[in-house]
Write a protein that holds these residues in place. Sequence first.
Motif, PDB file in Angstrom:
ATOM      1  N   GLY A 120     -17.653   9.407 -11.708  1.00 41.75           N
ATOM      2  CA  GLY A 120     -16.778  10.427 -11.149  1.00 41.75           C
ATOM      3  C   GLY A 120     -15.594   9.839 -10.413  1.00 41.75           C
ATOM      4  N   CYS A 121     -14.857  10.700  -9.714  1.00 41.03           N
ATOM      5  CA  CYS A 121     -13.608  10.271  -9.085  1.00 41.03           C
ATOM      6  C   CYS A 121     -13.825   9.368  -7.880  1.00 41.03           C
ATOM      7  N   ALA A 122     -15.061   9.288  -7.356  1.00 45.76           N
ATOM      8  CA  ALA A 122     -15.316   8.349  -6.262  1.00 45.76           C
ATOM      9  C   ALA A 122     -15.092   6.908  -6.704  1.00 45.76           C
ATOM     10  N   GLY A 123     -15.359   6.598  -7.977  1.00 44.78           N
ATOM     11  CA  GLY A 123     -15.199   5.239  -8.476  1.00 44.78           C
ATOM     12  C   GLY A 123     -13.755   4.782  -8.532  1.00 44.78           C
ATOM     13  N   PRO A 124     -12.859   5.508  -9.247  1.00 46.53           N
ATOM     14  CA  PRO A 124     -11.439   5.129  -9.224  1.00 46.53           C
ATOM     15  C   PRO A 124     -10.849   5.140  -7.822  1.00 46.53           C
ATOM     16  N   ALA A 125     -11.284   6.089  -6.978  1.00 48.29           N
ATOM     17  CA  ALA A 125     -10.772   6.139  -5.610  1.00 48.29           C
ATOM     18  C   ALA A 125     -11.112   4.854  -4.859  1.00 48.29           C
ATOM     19  N   LEU A 126     -12.326   4.355  -5.043  1.00 47.14           N
ATOM     20  CA  LEU A 126     -12.740   3.133  -4.362  1.00 47.14           C
ATOM     21  C   LEU A 126     -11.981   1.920  -4.901  1.00 47.14           C
ATOM     22  N   PHE A 127     -11.835   1.831  -6.223  1.00 53.26           N
ATOM     23  CA  PHE A 127     -11.078   0.716  -6.804  1.00 53.26           C
ATOM     24  C   PHE A 127      -9.634   0.721  -6.324  1.00 53.26           C
ATOM     25  N   LEU A 128      -8.981   1.870  -6.357  1.00 54.21           N
ATOM     26  CA  LEU A 128      -7.585   1.940  -5.932  1.00 54.21           C
ATOM     27  C   LEU A 128      -7.444   1.654  -4.440  1.00 54.21           C
ATOM     28  N   SER A 129      -8.454   2.004  -3.645  1.00 54.47           N
ATOM     29  CA  SER A 129      -8.449   1.646  -2.220  1.00 54.47           C
ATOM     30  C   SER A 129      -8.446   0.129  -2.064  1.00 54.47           C
ATOM     31  N   ALA A 130      -9.281  -0.533  -2.842  1.00 58.23           N
ATOM     32  CA  ALA A 130      -9.350  -1.990  -2.786  1.00 58.23           C
ATOM     33  C   ALA A 130      -8.039  -2.619  -3.253  1.00 58.23           C
ATOM     34  N   LEU A 131      -7.462  -2.065  -4.314  1.00 57.94           N
ATOM     35  CA  LEU A 131      -6.207  -2.595  -4.845  1.00 57.94           C
ATOM     36  C   LEU A 131      -5.070  -2.400  -3.834  1.00 57.94           C
ATOM     37  N   ALA A 132      -5.069  -1.264  -3.150  1.00 60.81           N
ATOM     38  CA  ALA A 132      -4.074  -1.033  -2.098  1.00 60.81           C
ATOM     39  C   ALA A 132      -4.227  -2.042  -0.972  1.00 60.81           C
ATOM     40  N   ASN A 133      -5.473  -2.347  -0.625  1.00 60.98           N
ATOM     41  CA  ASN A 133      -5.739  -3.289   0.451  1.00 60.98           C
ATOM     42  C   ASN A 133      -5.284  -4.699   0.086  1.00 60.98           C
ATOM     43  N   VAL A 134      -5.506  -5.086  -1.151  1.00 55.10           N
ATOM     44  CA  VAL A 134      -5.172  -6.443  -1.583  1.00 55.10           C
ATOM     45  C   VAL A 134      -3.676  -6.606  -1.807  1.00 55.10           C
ATOM     46  N   THR A 135      -3.035  -5.600  -2.418  1.00 48.60           N
ATOM     47  CA  THR A 135      -1.628  -5.735  -2.806  1.00 48.60           C
ATOM     48  C   THR A 135      -0.648  -5.123  -1.813  1.00 48.60           C
ATOM     49  N   GLY A 136      -1.085  -4.149  -1.024  1.00 54.10           N
ATOM     50  CA  GLY A 136      -0.182  -3.448  -0.119  1.00 54.10           C
ATOM     51  C   GLY A 136       0.710  -2.433  -0.802  1.00 54.10           C
ATOM     52  N   ASP A 137       0.453  -2.131  -2.079  1.00 54.02           N
ATOM     53  CA  ASP A 137       1.293  -1.190  -2.833  1.00 54.02           C
ATOM     54  C   ASP A 137       0.920   0.242  -2.457  1.00 54.02           C
ATOM     55  N   PRO A 138       1.877   1.051  -1.968  1.00 52.40           N
ATOM     56  CA  PRO A 138       1.549   2.409  -1.507  1.00 52.40           C
ATOM     57  C   PRO A 138       1.115   3.355  -2.618  1.00 52.40           C
ATOM     58  N   GLN A 139       1.476   3.081  -3.886  1.00 52.43           N
ATOM     59  CA  GLN A 139       1.074   4.011  -4.944  1.00 52.43           C
ATOM     60  C   GLN A 139      -0.448   4.039  -5.108  1.00 52.43           C
ATOM     61  N   TYR A 140      -1.094   2.912  -4.883  1.00 49.78           N
ATOM     62  CA  TYR A 140      -2.551   2.879  -4.999  1.00 49.78           C
ATOM     63  C   TYR A 140      -3.198   3.622  -3.829  1.00 49.78           C
TER      64      TYR A 140
END
Length: 467
Positions: A120-140
């Motif tokens: 479900g959507c909890a999975g992509p939400a968690l991945f994009l949270s991690a990607l935002a944390n690592v890259t600092g990109d606001p779109q994630y």
Amino acid sequence: MTTRTKNQSAAVLAGNHGFSLISDEKLLQLYSAMMRCRMIGERVRVLLGQDKAVKDDAVGQEATVVGVTADLLAEAVRIGDAIVRAAVRGADGTACWVATEKEADYRMEMKPMGPHLYDGCAGPALFLSALANVTGDPQYRDTALAAFRSLNLLMASLSGPEWLAGQGIGGCFGAPSMAYALAHGSVLLDAPGLLAQAEQAIDTVARMNLDAEMRANVFNGLAGAILCAIAVHRLSPKDHLLEFASACGRRLLALRQPALHSLRVWPVEERSLTGLSYGAAGIAYALSALSAATGVAEFRDAAAEACAYERSTYSSEVANWPDFRASADAAFPFAMKWCHGAPGIALCRIGSLAALDTPDIRADIDAGLCATLSAPPASTDVVCCGELGRAEVLLFAAARLGRPELLESARRIAARSVSTASAPSGYRTIPAAGPCHADFHRGLAGIGYALLRLSSPNRLPSVLAWE
């Protein structure tokens, strides 16, 4: 691993559209990593010219680590961009994804994702949270928060007892799995409100009548609820979270029945299963974690008994544990997956060491890791039952056991998957159809998260171990 030149990497990141899908800042970071590879190469040539005793392997490995790390991070970014593009946005600030599901008549149908961590959507939400944390990109960050909003709206509208009972209460399916994603999302995005929502999700399940719950497993049952509640408790150490986990543990003790050699475990349709997702390994892991968190020896002893049962089924000839889900008419297979078989069992035993560190447990770990390392390539790339799941097990083992060579083995497995996927749609997901199979355990979100973990091993928790 496929070694890319600077121009090839830029072409991959920009795609066929004549513009870059990621920020100039991130491109510069990637190019910087590639330049470090070149500098290391120059250093090798200088050192070899000055001292013939310098070992090629030692210096070559340094360049390989930098190159692999940059490559895996770039691939995680590419997957993240694909998931963001595929998100369906709502006027209310929500985001969700379209998933493909196989119906009873084997037709593939397109449906909106549900709220769970597994698919479900909890999975992509968690991945994009991690990607935002690592890259600092606001779109994630923006897309992750919109997906968490969708998750919370679904939970608010579908949180009655009947829905909870039907959906499960586990670490992959059910409100506890959503709580796990929300809790870590709160830390990765620095969004404290998500942690409060995670606690509310656990409290929703705590109001259920656990005495009527018969599912013992990690996937959608009591053991998964324990692991998720403990994970939320690590981030928000409140007594009611451990009280709920303990109530689930007591229910697990009550559900045990004698099996092989009179060892008490949890039968499923008259079979006592092995493995992480539905079997003794996952339940023992949850009880061990609960004993470590609460100090209750009874939970540890039940975990040890479950491991003893599972150990009694081990085949030294095959060097694996049988998967008892097979029909009565067929020989039992030996799976090699996170969900079933040696990799997942090794992960569970490693996770149990805090409460259950014995020679037998250590022997199980060695057997599971040896089988994982020697297994032929999997038929899929996903974390549930494919290549990236095995890589995550080896990464988890490298960190917990202090064995850096396992990290390199994990990276080689990941690089093998990356090298064969020319685009995010090229990964072998389950099912393979669909414009962007974005879910976590069977799709791109889990693959992307695993690549992020492998590029920054100490920065992100292991979702497959419910850290």
